[in-house]
Design a protein around this motif. Structure first.
Motif, PDB file in Angstrom:
ATOM      1  N   THR A   1       0.858  -1.182   0.000  1.00 39.29           N
ATOM      2  CA  THR A   1       0.000   0.000   0.000  1.00 39.29           C
ATOM      3  C   THR A   1       0.892   1.229   0.000  1.00 39.29           C
ATOM      4  O   THR A   1       2.123   1.131   0.035  1.00 39.29           O
ATOM      5  CB  THR A   1      -0.913   0.018   1.237  1.00 39.29           C
ATOM      6  N   THR A   2       0.280   2.392  -0.025  1.00 44.91           N
ATOM      7  CA  THR A   2       1.073   3.628   0.025  1.00 44.91           C
ATOM      8  C   THR A   2       1.767   3.780   1.373  1.00 44.91           C
ATOM      9  O   THR A   2       2.772   4.476   1.467  1.00 44.91           O
ATOM     10  CB  THR A   2       0.173   4.835  -0.243  1.00 44.91           C
ATOM     11  N   GLU A   3       1.243   3.136   2.415  1.00 48.69           N
ATOM     12  CA  GLU A   3       1.857   3.228   3.743  1.00 48.69           C
ATOM     13  C   GLU A   3       2.931   2.165   3.963  1.00 48.69           C
ATOM     14  O   GLU A   3       3.852   2.355   4.748  1.00 48.69           O
ATOM     15  CB  GLU A   3       0.794   3.084   4.849  1.00 48.69           C
ATOM     16  N   GLN A   4       2.824   1.023   3.283  1.00 46.89           N
ATOM     17  CA  GLN A   4       3.743  -0.081   3.561  1.00 46.89           C
ATOM     18  C   GLN A   4       4.076  -0.841   2.279  1.00 46.89           C
ATOM     19  O   GLN A   4       3.168  -1.222   1.518  1.00 46.89           O
ATOM     20  CB  GLN A   4       3.126  -1.062   4.573  1.00 46.89           C
ATOM     21  N   TYR A   5       5.373  -1.053   2.067  1.00 44.51           N
ATOM     22  CA  TYR A   5       5.805  -1.932   0.975  1.00 44.51           C
ATOM     23  C   TYR A   5       5.936  -3.343   1.529  1.00 44.51           C
ATOM     24  O   TYR A   5       6.571  -3.568   2.564  1.00 44.51           O
ATOM     25  CB  TYR A   5       7.142  -1.473   0.393  1.00 44.51           C
ATOM     26  N   VAL A   6       5.321  -4.319   0.842  1.00 46.66           N
ATOM     27  CA  VAL A   6       5.390  -5.718   1.245  1.00 46.66           C
ATOM     28  C   VAL A   6       6.044  -6.510   0.124  1.00 46.66           C
ATOM     29  O   VAL A   6       5.570  -6.476  -1.023  1.00 46.66           O
ATOM     30  CB  VAL A   6       3.988  -6.288   1.542  1.00 46.66           C
ATOM     31  N   PRO A   7       7.145  -7.210   0.412  1.00 42.28           N
ATOM     32  CA  PRO A   7       7.791  -8.006  -0.656  1.00 42.28           C
ATOM     33  C   PRO A   7       6.891  -9.171  -1.074  1.00 42.28           C
ATOM     34  O   PRO A   7       6.024  -9.618  -0.312  1.00 42.28           O
ATOM     35  CB  PRO A   7       9.076  -8.501   0.010  1.00 42.28           C
ATOM     36  N   ASP A   8       7.109  -9.658  -2.271  1.00 43.85           N
ATOM     37  CA  ASP A   8       6.353 -10.824  -2.743  1.00 43.85           C
ATOM     38  C   ASP A   8       6.739 -12.048  -1.927  1.00 43.85           C
ATOM     39  O   ASP A   8       7.910 -12.267  -1.605  1.00 43.85           O
ATOM     40  CB  ASP A   8       6.639 -11.081  -4.222  1.00 43.85           C
ATOM     41  N   VAL A   9       5.739 -12.844  -1.572  1.00 43.85           N
ATOM     42  CA  VAL A   9       5.950 -14.073  -0.808  1.00 43.85           C
ATOM     43  C   VAL A   9       5.440 -15.232  -1.660  1.00 43.85           C
ATOM     44  O   VAL A   9       4.308 -15.197  -2.167  1.00 43.85           O
ATOM     45  CB  VAL A   9       5.212 -14.034   0.547  1.00 43.85           C
ATOM     46  N   PHE A  10       6.270 -16.270  -1.832  1.00 44.07           N
ATOM     47  CA  PHE A  10       5.917 -17.417  -2.661  1.00 44.07           C
ATOM     48  C   PHE A  10       6.054 -18.701  -1.847  1.00 44.07           C
ATOM     49  O   PHE A  10       6.735 -18.747  -0.825  1.00 44.07           O
ATOM     50  CB  PHE A  10       6.850 -17.511  -3.886  1.00 44.07           C
ATOM     51  N   TYR A  11       5.392 -19.746  -2.328  1.00 43.31           N
ATOM     52  CA  TYR A  11       5.630 -21.093  -1.805  1.00 43.31           C
ATOM     53  C   TYR A  11       5.552 -22.071  -2.970  1.00 43.31           C
ATOM     54  O   TYR A  11       4.948 -21.788  -4.011  1.00 43.31           O
ATOM     55  CB  TYR A  11       4.616 -21.463  -0.713  1.00 43.31           C
ATOM     56  N   LYS A  12       6.215 -23.220  -2.804  1.00 41.80           N
ATOM     57  CA  LYS A  12       6.276 -24.206  -3.874  1.00 41.80           C
ATOM     58  C   LYS A  12       5.414 -25.410  -3.538  1.00 41.80           C
ATOM     59  O   LYS A  12       5.326 -25.838  -2.389  1.00 41.80           O
ATOM     60  CB  LYS A  12       7.722 -24.648  -4.106  1.00 41.80           C
ATOM     61  N   ASP A  13       4.768 -25.922  -4.558  1.00 39.95           N
ATOM     62  CA  ASP A  13       3.928 -27.115  -4.431  1.00 39.95           C
ATOM     63  C   ASP A  13       4.177 -27.994  -5.646  1.00 39.95           C
ATOM     64  O   ASP A  13       4.868 -27.594  -6.590  1.00 39.95           O
ATOM     65  CB  ASP A  13       2.463 -26.715  -4.331  1.00 39.95           C
ATOM     66  N   LYS A  14       3.630 -29.193  -5.646  1.00 32.72           N
ATOM     67  CA  LYS A  14       3.769 -30.092  -6.786  1.00 32.72           C
ATOM     68  C   LYS A  14       2.416 -30.295  -7.450  1.00 32.72           C
ATOM     69  O   LYS A  14       1.397 -30.419  -6.763  1.00 32.72           O
ATOM     70  CB  LYS A  14       4.360 -31.440  -6.349  1.00 32.72           C
ATOM     71  N   ASP A  15       2.423 -30.323  -8.784  1.00 36.10           N
ATOM     72  CA  ASP A  15       1.183 -30.595  -9.497  1.00 36.10           C
ATOM     73  C   ASP A  15       0.968 -32.102  -9.598  1.00 36.10           C
ATOM     74  O   ASP A  15       1.743 -32.900  -9.055  1.00 36.10           O
ATOM     75  CB  ASP A  15       1.205 -29.940 -10.883  1.00 36.10           C
ATOM     76  N   LYS A  16      -0.080 -32.518 -10.318  1.00 36.73           N
ATOM     77  CA  LYS A  16      -0.424 -33.936 -10.380  1.00 36.73           C
ATOM     78  C   LYS A  16       0.616 -34.762 -11.124  1.00 36.73           C
ATOM     79  O   LYS A  16       0.613 -35.999 -11.036  1.00 36.73           O
ATOM     80  CB  LYS A  16      -1.794 -34.103 -11.028  1.00 36.73           C
ATOM     81  N   PHE A  17       1.512 -34.095 -11.855  1.00 39.29           N
ATOM     82  CA  PHE A  17       2.577 -34.801 -12.569  1.00 39.29           C
ATOM     83  C   PHE A  17       3.897 -34.815 -11.794  1.00 39.29           C
ATOM     84  O   PHE A  17       4.909 -35.307 -12.289  1.00 39.29           O
ATOM     85  CB  PHE A  17       2.804 -34.159 -13.941  1.00 39.29           C
ATOM     86  N   GLY A  18       3.903 -34.226 -10.584  1.00 35.55           N
ATOM     87  CA  GLY A  18       5.106 -34.201  -9.765  1.00 35.55           C
ATOM     88  C   GLY A  18       6.042 -33.056 -10.057  1.00 35.55           C
ATOM     89  O   GLY A  18       7.175 -33.035  -9.566  1.00 35.55           O
ATOM     90  N   ASN A  19       5.597 -32.073 -10.838  1.00 34.90           N
ATOM     91  CA  ASN A  19       6.427 -30.921 -11.151  1.00 34.90           C
ATOM     92  C   ASN A  19       6.299 -29.842 -10.077  1.00 34.90           C
ATOM     93  O   ASN A  19       5.217 -29.644  -9.504  1.00 34.90           O
ATOM     94  CB  ASN A  19       6.024 -30.328 -12.511  1.00 34.90           C
ATOM     95  N   ASP A  20       7.410 -29.137  -9.794  1.00 34.39           N
ATOM     96  CA  ASP A  20       7.370 -28.036  -8.835  1.00 34.39           C
ATOM     97  C   ASP A  20       6.654 -26.835  -9.447  1.00 34.39           C
ATOM     98  O   ASP A  20       6.991 -26.389 -10.545  1.00 34.39           O
ATOM     99  CB  ASP A  20       8.795 -27.628  -8.428  1.00 34.39           C
ATOM    100  N   ILE A  21       5.673 -26.320  -8.708  1.00 35.40           N
ATOM    101  CA  ILE A  21       4.919 -25.157  -9.138  1.00 35.40           C
ATOM    102  C   ILE A  21       5.064 -24.078  -8.071  1.00 35.40           C
ATOM    103  O   ILE A  21       4.885 -24.346  -6.872  1.00 35.40           O
ATOM    104  CB  ILE A  21       3.427 -25.482  -9.340  1.00 35.40           C
ATOM    105  N   THR A  22       5.408 -22.867  -8.481  1.00 35.51           N
ATOM    106  CA  THR A  22       5.550 -21.754  -7.543  1.00 35.51           C
ATOM    107  C   THR A  22       4.249 -20.955  -7.506  1.00 35.51           C
ATOM    108  O   THR A  22       3.722 -20.563  -8.548  1.00 35.51           O
ATOM    109  CB  THR A  22       6.713 -20.840  -7.952  1.00 35.51           C
ATOM    110  N   HIS A  23       3.741 -20.724  -6.288  1.00 31.95           N
ATOM    111  CA  HIS A  23       2.488 -19.995  -6.100  1.00 31.95           C
ATOM    112  C   HIS A  23       2.752 -18.713  -5.317  1.00 31.95           C
ATOM    113  O   HIS A  23       3.606 -18.693  -4.416  1.00 31.95           O
ATOM    114  CB  HIS A  23       1.468 -20.835  -5.327  1.00 31.95           C
ATOM    115  N   LEU A  24       2.024 -17.670  -5.614  1.00 35.64           N
ATOM    116  CA  LEU A  24       2.032 -16.472  -4.798  1.00 35.64           C
ATOM    117  C   LEU A  24       1.233 -16.744  -3.526  1.00 35.64           C
ATOM    118  O   LEU A  24       0.160 -17.358  -3.577  1.00 35.64           O
ATOM    119  CB  LEU A  24       1.417 -15.305  -5.573  1.00 35.64           C
TER     120      LEU A  24
END
Length: 585
Positions: free
Chosen positions: A393-416
């Motif tokens: 927001t204009t009052e606070q900068y927040v860095p992007d936060v991600f986490y990783k999960d696996k899809d149904k094929f076992g591939n790593d997927i990065t999510h916000l």
């Protein structure tokens, strides 16, 4: 580079390489440091050694950096020595290696030799930890330190840096946020990882009575309850270089509880509780709360609500745990800030898969602590298992936060992390009770617990008179060896003893009956007995607390008794179990 030198400078903002020369003046070097880090000209100090000795002062004519290839700069004008906890100092001196016996089938050498099958293992060996019963998912914090410092450089350049989600101050090349930001002052994006280590490896209650008395509030009201755990940190020998949080008492602060909520109130006695605990050799090691719903009151079962299909800790509880951990940081000599992580634990009393009350221990990760400290994490209203990383927001900068999960094929997927499964933030800790109970506080009677007026259980001189009359056959040390009684003696409004309790607290801490008897002869105790006689109807000084040679057991009719059916500790004089309603024998 000929005469040139590259000097590594470590700070909370990260490590920088400064090009210098052997004959460069200290003032010129400090200007380079200030420019590189964006510090004010006089707002920081630079030291040659990691322990903050050998400060480089601008009035020095020539800076001698030939003897040290690294220095640490801190935005501070002082260099305080970091005093680590006693358990950390002890474990830092231990060998920590896992010694193995000679394998008669695989080892082909004599009794004095070693091979790959019997050579000692490092405390962070993952194969060893995974093959323990039960397997250990997280190495101990001191094993993690050994892993970092075990290379060829012996951890010379290791620094445990705390994550910061805030814009770095002192950047003058652009207007402040939200008008401007640059790569120098912008906090890095965070990718959440499951933490590989934990600061506490086991939680142990000294005896069942501590937990039973805490659960009594829920049993009698159906409302949830919270308390602070007081105890000590000791070595946990089941895990290499492990730490155990031993719980000796639970203090229940002022609060409002319902069947599905808890609200903490201001506690005017908080400072006194901390002082008393410190004099007893105890400290606040964590907090505990109940999340219990009765299933069948006839047999005393509770609902199993927290599991892999729902959640283990809600996002709101993770944020609360992170706040508590930030308030109780772990002193650490390897951190430029002087602290790293926390040993403060969270215990939940909830229903288990067998529909009995279970105690589950947790901590939140250092990443979660940073998100909570910098106010970047929010709970989701309708999904307790999900958190939400705030947006800038204009009052606070927040860095992007991600986490990783696996899809149904076992591939790593990065999510916000909008939303965020809180399982990425949680570290589970085994919570146990010893086979042989330990009692820091040896009283066999029950003095009322503080802040339970809603139950009609009040701490006053009438309840003290009743307590003393029930304890007449015990030694004086056992009579006063009750955490809640000691709190009442110090904090009551009629006759607060305060500074005059030192001798008695020493007696309880060291289990010294002679010291307790000496304090018993004081004017303060005589006044207390006089007040008790006024409200209790007994002449002052009529209590006989037994001989100094040792405590004598009270008769069975006036002692607490354990139910043979459910092991619940019952009040003296009762014939039916308060938990399962079955007869005493």
């Amino acid at each position: 580079y000929g005469e040139g030198l590259i000097v590594r400078v470590q700070s909370p903002e990260g490590m920088k390489k400064i090009l210098s020369t052997k004959r460069e003046t200290a003032a010129a070097f400090l200007k380079k440091v200030a420019k590189e880090f964006g510090f004010n000209s006089n707002g920081f100090s630079v030291y040659l050694n990691r322990n903050k000795t050998g400060e480089i002062l601008s009035q020095n004519k020539v800076m001698d950096v030939a003897s040290s290839s690294s220095s640490s700069s801190l935005p501070s004008s002082s260099a305080p020595q970091i005093l680590e906890d006693e358990i950390d100092q002890y474990l830092a001196k231990q060998d920590g290696k896992i010694y193995r016996n000679r394998d008669p089938q695989l080892c082909r050498h004599g009794p004095m030799g070693k091979c790959v099958h019997c050579v000692p293992l490092e405390p962070f060996d993952e194969d060893y930890l995974n093959h323990l019963d039960p397997p250990v998912k997280h190495m101990s914090f001191h094993a993690y330190i050994r892993k970092l410092t075990g290379g060829a450089d012996k951890g010379k350049f290791v620094a445990l840096e705390n994550i910061s989600c805030k814009i770095r101050s002192g950047c003058e090349g652009h207007p402040p946020w939200p008008e401007g930001i640059c790569t120098k002052c912008q906090p890095s994006a965070i990718t959440l990882n499951r933490q590989k280590y934990r600061h506490v490896d086991n939680i142990m209650f000294e005896n069942h009575t501590i937990a039973d008395r805490f659960l009594d509030f829920w049993r009698k009201t159906g409302n949830q309850r919270m308390g602070y755990l007081y105890g000590r940190y000791t070595e946990h020998k089941d895990i290499p270089l492990g730490i155990r949080a031993e719980v000796a008492a639970i203090y229940e602060p002022p609060q409002i509880g319902t069947q599905n909520s808890l609200e903490l109130l201001d506690d005017p006695r908080a400072a006194a509780v901390e002082e008393i605990a410190a004099k007893l050799g105890l400290r606040k090691v964590g907090w505990i709360f109940t999340d219990l719903l009765s299933e069948d009151t006839r047999i005393g079962t509770v609902r199993y609500t927290r599991n892999k299909d729902t959640y283990f800790l809600s996002a709101e509880e993770c944020i609360t745990a992170g706040d508590f951990q930030n308030r109780h940081p772990n002193p650490c000599r390897l951190s430029p800030d002087g602290h790293f992580g926390s040993k403060f634990v969270t215990v939940v009393a909830t229903g288990g898969p067998d529909n009995q009350v279970h105690f589950e221990g947790y901590q939140v990760s250092n990443q979660c602590m940073a998100l909570v400290r910098d106010e970047c994490l929010l709970p989701c209203r309708d999904a307790p298992e999900l958190g939400y990383a705030k947006e800038s927001t204009t009052e606070q900068y927040v860095p992007d936060v991600f986490y990783k999960d696996k899809d149904k094929f076992g591939n790593d997927i990065t999510h916000l992390a909008r939303p965020l499964p809180v399982e990425y933030l949680i570290i589970d800790i085994p919570t146990t009770f010893p086979k042989d109970p330990v009692y820091t506080f040896s009283s066999t009677q029950r003095f009322p617990i503080e802040n339970r007026d809603v139950l009609g259980e009040t701490q006053d001189f009438h309840s003290l008179a009743t307590y003393l009359s029930q304890s007449s056959s015990a030694s004086f040390l056992d009579v006063v060896s009750d955490f809640h009684l000691l709190l009442f003696l110090v904090t009551n409004e009629v006759l607060p003893l305060g500074d005059s309790m030192g001798l008695l607290l020493d007696a309880v801490k060291t289990s010294n009956e002679e010291l307790a008897q000496t304090w018993r002869k004081s004017e303060q105790w005589a006044t207390i007995e006089q007040l008790c006689s006024t409200v209790g109807g007994q002449p002052a000084g009529s209590h006989d607390y037994g001989a100094m040679s040792g405590p004598s057991l009270p008769p069975s009719s006036s002692a607490m008794w354990s139910c043979q059916h459910c092991t619940f500790m019952n009040q003296p004089g009762t014939e039916l179990c308060e938990m399962c309603s079955l007869p005493r024998s």
